[in-house]
Design an enzyme around this catalytic site. Structure first.
Site, PDB file in Angstrom:
ATOM      1  N   ASN A 120       0.865  -1.178   0.000  1.00 59.35           N
ATOM      2  CA  ASN A 120       0.000   0.000   0.000  1.00 59.35           C
ATOM      3  C   ASN A 120       0.903   1.230   0.000  1.00 59.35           C
ATOM      4  O   ASN A 120       1.488   1.571   1.023  1.00 59.35           O
ATOM      5  CB  ASN A 120      -0.897  -0.040   1.249  1.00 59.35           C
ATOM      6  CG  ASN A 120      -1.764   1.191   1.376  1.00 59.35           C
ATOM      7  OD1 ASN A 120      -1.811   2.025   0.461  1.00 59.35           O
ATOM      8  ND2 ASN A 120      -2.442   1.318   2.504  1.00 59.35           N
ATOM      9  N   LYS A 122       0.042   4.235  -0.233  1.00 59.73           N
ATOM     10  CA  LYS A 122      -0.639   5.409   0.342  1.00 59.73           C
ATOM     11  C   LYS A 122      -0.420   6.610  -0.599  1.00 59.73           C
ATOM     12  O   LYS A 122      -0.332   6.400  -1.804  1.00 59.73           O
ATOM     13  CB  LYS A 122      -0.149   5.652   1.773  1.00 59.73           C
ATOM     14  CG  LYS A 122      -0.244   4.360   2.610  1.00 59.73           C
ATOM     15  CD  LYS A 122      -0.024   4.529   4.075  1.00 59.73           C
ATOM     16  CE  LYS A 122      -0.170   3.167   4.750  1.00 59.73           C
ATOM     17  NZ  LYS A 122      -0.111   3.225   6.193  1.00 59.73           N
ATOM     18  N   HIS A 177      -9.333   0.957   5.202  1.00 59.87           N
ATOM     19  CA  HIS A 177      -8.043   1.246   5.845  1.00 59.87           C
ATOM     20  C   HIS A 177      -8.268   2.206   7.009  1.00 59.87           C
ATOM     21  O   HIS A 177      -9.090   3.117   6.926  1.00 59.87           O
ATOM     22  CB  HIS A 177      -7.063   1.843   4.830  1.00 59.87           C
ATOM     23  CG  HIS A 177      -5.663   1.857   5.373  1.00 59.87           C
ATOM     24  ND1 HIS A 177      -5.237   2.809   6.261  1.00 59.87           N
ATOM     25  CD2 HIS A 177      -4.631   1.007   5.203  1.00 59.87           C
ATOM     26  CE1 HIS A 177      -3.982   2.546   6.607  1.00 59.87           C
ATOM     27  NE2 HIS A 177      -3.590   1.452   5.976  1.00 59.87           N
ATOM     28  N   GLU A 186      -6.670   4.669   7.986  1.00 61.73           N
ATOM     29  CA  GLU A 186      -6.501   6.095   7.643  1.00 61.73           C
ATOM     30  C   GLU A 186      -7.788   6.651   7.032  1.00 61.73           C
ATOM     31  O   GLU A 186      -8.133   7.819   7.238  1.00 61.73           O
ATOM     32  CB  GLU A 186      -5.290   6.259   6.707  1.00 61.73           C
ATOM     33  CG  GLU A 186      -3.986   6.115   7.495  1.00 61.73           C
ATOM     34  CD  GLU A 186      -2.839   5.479   6.743  1.00 61.73           C
ATOM     35  OE1 GLU A 186      -2.854   5.452   5.503  1.00 61.73           O
ATOM     36  OE2 GLU A 186      -1.911   4.983   7.421  1.00 61.73           O
ATOM     37  N   GLU A 229      -4.862  -4.812  10.716  1.00 61.47           N
ATOM     38  CA  GLU A 229      -3.860  -3.756  10.891  1.00 61.47           C
ATOM     39  C   GLU A 229      -4.124  -3.012  12.205  1.00 61.47           C
ATOM     40  O   GLU A 229      -4.956  -2.089  12.234  1.00 61.47           O
ATOM     41  CB  GLU A 229      -3.929  -2.766   9.722  1.00 61.47           C
ATOM     42  CG  GLU A 229      -3.667  -3.400   8.374  1.00 61.47           C
ATOM     43  CD  GLU A 229      -3.122  -2.385   7.366  1.00 61.47           C
ATOM     44  OE1 GLU A 229      -2.302  -2.804   6.555  1.00 61.47           O
ATOM     45  OE2 GLU A 229      -3.507  -1.199   7.401  1.00 61.47           O
ATOM     46  N   GLY A 268       2.805   2.532  10.632  1.00 57.99           N
ATOM     47  CA  GLY A 268       3.724   3.641  10.410  1.00 57.99           C
ATOM     48  C   GLY A 268       4.467   4.083  11.658  1.00 57.99           C
ATOM     49  O   GLY A 268       5.075   5.153  11.680  1.00 57.99           O
ATOM     50  N   SER A 277       3.905  -1.809  10.247  1.00 60.15           N
ATOM     51  CA  SER A 277       5.367  -1.784  10.444  1.00 60.15           C
ATOM     52  C   SER A 277       6.052  -3.096  10.060  1.00 60.15           C
ATOM     53  O   SER A 277       7.033  -3.496  10.689  1.00 60.15           O
ATOM     54  CB  SER A 277       5.713  -1.384  11.883  1.00 60.15           C
ATOM     55  OG  SER A 277       5.258  -0.062  12.136  1.00 60.15           O
TER      56      SER A 277
END
Ligand code: G3P
Length: 247
Positions: free
Chosen positions: A10, A12, A94, A96, A164, A170, A210
């Protein structure tokens, strides 16, 4: 039932014409485990060139899609547009998007249904925040995110679940193999009791958060970890090592 190992990248909102060409050159020229399915998700403006240039069995995914037919939805892409351009996958839910763009589990479920109805494959992301984990709610959160989707779809054959944990995304703070396996096992048990034993046995559950070339091999040994959804490390040459983590 054997589940094909799956590694997604991904990107992003990262990348330029030059850097994405570099990623493709690296993947196209690499020796990739033929038993691992590889899907990369560039920002939407790079979808077409990525799909044209990706070889070596690498498939391409969008990072989002809208759930309604073509129409007055400024800024959105529809499922029909992805299908027409040969994009076979889409990432949905996701964290985010759930957090920054206020996507509810209901909306994620509507998008999942629309994507599947259009013939797309879906990487469905779920996961808890640190606060929720600390409160012992990891599985409650993941399963309620899944339930919203299970209420709207019957066929899970084109769905890959990505677990996730938000606190691991991240942050460089990867879940331990035990934490990841425990969550994956719980998710699979929920699928078994709430959808069906067959769906639980066949559905791939990826870990995301990560993942690097350093921690992937250990995670990949776990019985309920069927691959990875990789963010930052998918932009680097070492993504190949993550793809090859079962070798
Ligand atoms: O979707 C992938 C993801 O959110 C994990 O990102 O950068 O922690 O690997 P990263």
């Amino acid at each position: 039932m054997a589940r094909t190992f799956f590694v997604g990248g991904n990107f992003k909102a990262n990348g330029s014409i030059k850097s994405i060409q570099g990623i493709l050159d690296n993947l196209n020229g690499a020796k990739l485990d033929p038993n691992t399915e590889v899907v990369i998700a560039p920002p939407s403006i790079f979808l077409l060139t990525t799909a044209e240039k990706a070889s070596n069995g690498v498939k391409v995914s969008a990072q989002n899609v809208f759930h309604k037919p073509d129409g007055a939805w400024t800024g959105e892409l529809t499922t029909k547009m992805l299908v027409e351009h040969g994009i076979e996958w889409v990432i949905l839910g996701h964290s985010e998007r759930r957090t920054l763009f206020h996507e509810t589990s209901e909306l994620v479920a509507d998008k999942t249904k629309a994507a599947l109805d259009a013939g797309l494959n879906v990487i469905l992301c779920i996961g808890e925040t640190l606060e929720e984990r600390d409160a012992g709610k990891t599985l409650d959160v993941c399963c309620s995110q899944l339930k919203a989707v299970a209420d709207k779809i019957q066929d899970w054959s084109k769905v890959v679940i990505a677990y996730e944990p938000v606190w691991a995304i991240g942050t460089g703070k990867v879940a331990t193999t035990e934490q990841a396996q425990e969550a994956h096992e719980g998710i699979r048990q929920w699928l078994s009791s709430s959808v069906s034993a067959d769906v639980a046995a066949a559905t791939r559950i990826l870990y995301g958060g990560s993942v690097t070339e350093k921690n992937c091999k250990d995670l990949a040994t776990q019985p309920d970890i069927d691959g990875f959804l990789v963010g930052g490390a998918s932009l680097k040459p070492a993504f190949v090592d993550i793809i090859n983590s079962k070798l």
